[in-house]
Write an enzyme that holds these catalytic residues in place. Sequence first.
Site, PDB file in Angstrom:
ATOM      1  N   ASP A   2       0.843  -1.198   0.000  1.00 37.83           N
ATOM      2  CA  ASP A   2       0.000   0.000   0.000  1.00 37.83           C
ATOM      3  C   ASP A   2       0.882   1.253   0.000  1.00 37.83           C
ATOM      4  O   ASP A   2       1.147   1.827   1.054  1.00 37.83           O
ATOM      5  CB  ASP A   2      -0.886  -0.078   1.264  1.00 37.83           C
ATOM      6  CG  ASP A   2      -1.796   1.110   1.445  1.00 37.83           C
ATOM      7  OD1 ASP A   2      -1.982   1.882   0.492  1.00 37.83           O
ATOM      8  OD2 ASP A   2      -2.339   1.260   2.562  1.00 37.83           O
ATOM      9  N   ASP A  43       2.605  10.087  -9.570  1.00 38.28           N
ATOM     10  CA  ASP A  43       3.723  10.839 -10.157  1.00 38.28           C
ATOM     11  C   ASP A  43       3.478  10.904 -11.664  1.00 38.28           C
ATOM     12  O   ASP A  43       2.400  10.515 -12.135  1.00 38.28           O
ATOM     13  CB  ASP A  43       5.059  10.130  -9.816  1.00 38.28           C
ATOM     14  CG  ASP A  43       6.234  11.111  -9.781  1.00 38.28           C
ATOM     15  OD1 ASP A  43       6.274  12.016 -10.642  1.00 38.28           O
ATOM     16  OD2 ASP A  43       7.092  10.979  -8.910  1.00 38.28           O
ATOM     17  N   THR A  66     -10.292   8.775   2.836  1.00 34.30           N
ATOM     18  CA  THR A  66     -11.391   9.010   3.788  1.00 34.30           C
ATOM     19  C   THR A  66     -11.065  10.169   4.733  1.00 34.30           C
ATOM     20  O   THR A  66     -11.955  10.704   5.392  1.00 34.30           O
ATOM     21  CB  THR A  66     -11.707   7.734   4.606  1.00 34.30           C
ATOM     22  OG1 THR A  66     -10.479   7.155   5.028  1.00 34.30           O
ATOM     23  CG2 THR A  66     -12.487   6.747   3.790  1.00 34.30           C
TER      24      THR A  66
HETATM   25  O1  C5P Z   1      -6.618  -0.772  12.375  1.00 39.42           O
HETATM   26  P1  C5P Z   1      -7.599  -0.582  11.268  1.00 39.42           P
HETATM   27  O2  C5P Z   1      -8.503  -1.797  11.049  1.00 39.42           O
HETATM   28  O3  C5P Z   1      -8.372   0.701  11.380  1.00 39.42           O
HETATM   29  O4  C5P Z   1      -6.668  -0.500   9.964  1.00 39.42           O
HETATM   30  C1  C5P Z   1      -7.174  -0.191   8.710  1.00 39.42           C
HETATM   31  C2  C5P Z   1      -6.062  -0.125   7.708  1.00 39.42           C
HETATM   32  O5  C5P Z   1      -6.590   0.341   6.473  1.00 39.42           O
HETATM   33  C3  C5P Z   1      -4.926   0.825   8.065  1.00 39.42           C
HETATM   34  O6  C5P Z   1      -3.715   0.298   7.519  1.00 39.42           O
HETATM   35  C4  C5P Z   1      -5.315   2.103   7.368  1.00 39.42           C
HETATM   36  O7  C5P Z   1      -4.218   2.905   7.035  1.00 39.42           O
HETATM   37  C5  C5P Z   1      -5.967   1.558   6.104  1.00 39.42           C
HETATM   38  N1  C5P Z   1      -6.913   2.467   5.463  1.00 39.42           N
HETATM   39  C6  C5P Z   1      -8.020   2.983   6.111  1.00 39.42           C
HETATM   40  N2  C5P Z   1      -8.874   3.827   5.470  1.00 39.42           N
HETATM   41  C7  C5P Z   1      -8.647   4.163   4.196  1.00 39.42           C
HETATM   42  C8  C5P Z   1      -7.542   3.665   3.515  1.00 39.42           C
HETATM   43  C9  C5P Z   1      -6.681   2.808   4.199  1.00 39.42           C
HETATM   44  O8  C5P Z   1      -8.254   2.640   7.274  1.00 39.42           O
HETATM   45  N3  C5P Z   1      -9.501   4.946   3.583  1.00 39.42           N
END
Ligand code: C5P
Length: 237
Positions: free
Chosen positions: A60, A65, A124
């Site tokens: 991820d 770019d 988000t």
């Molecule tokens: O700990 P948690 O379940 O909240 O982790 C969610 C993962 O998904 C994290 O790595 C976070 O950076 C990623 N993520 C997110 N929301 C997004 C994009 C990525 O929570 N919109």
Amino acid sequence: MNKKDVIIALDFKDRAETMDFLQRFTDEKPFVKIGMELFYGEGPDIVREIKDRGHSIFLDLKLHDIPMTVKKAMKNLALLGVDMTNLHCAGTIEMMKYAMDGLTEGALEAGRERALLIGVTQLTSTSEERMQKELLINASINDCIVKYAENAKEAGLDGVVCSPLEAAMVKDACGKSFLTVTPGIRYPGAEVQDQVRVTSPADARAIGTDYIVVGRPITKAEDPVAAYRKVCADFLG
Ligand code: C5P
């Protein structure tokens, strides 16, 4: 690789913590997500090491770019052997097409299946107000997400990252086979931490999303293996 799967977000600070977590899994090899913190701290060897342990990897790094730079970077990620990776749809359809070319070239050279390429629409963390005022995008955030998903589809990407609530909207616009990868998974009554709109694994399944990304509900659980198994049972059935 299954079409539907649970991806564990390895949001650990370094290799030691990550390996300490992964060595708990002896019977299964979960699909895992490596993000910027771990990748930039440990370098590409962390990807090789986890891959060698038998895990599928979603890298991820959200590339954005000029098209040729992204193409060359994607080729290197393909040579690393990742199974899924991503970029910002805001880089334009041309950039996304070049990215796909790079991934395909790398896969051919490595003799591997091409990694899935997933677009990030609007983060988000970006509110509709900021998107309109700072980025001068005169649309609703939902229209922007759908348009970026349509652009990703036109460029040949496999899907987009989105909240479970946006997944239905994306599927309606881009078709059922266009993949949705959704974070923000929590059980009712559990701590939501910094997530705002959350969905349970069973609800994510009902909505029809393809992959869920789950971090803390598994990584901070007393028994992470049991927590992972429960999420899989609820999401995959
Ligand atoms: O700990 P948690 O379940 O909240 O982790 C969610 C993962 O998904 C994290 O790595 C976070 O950076 C990623 N993520 C997110 N929301 C997004 C994009 C990525 O929570 N919109």
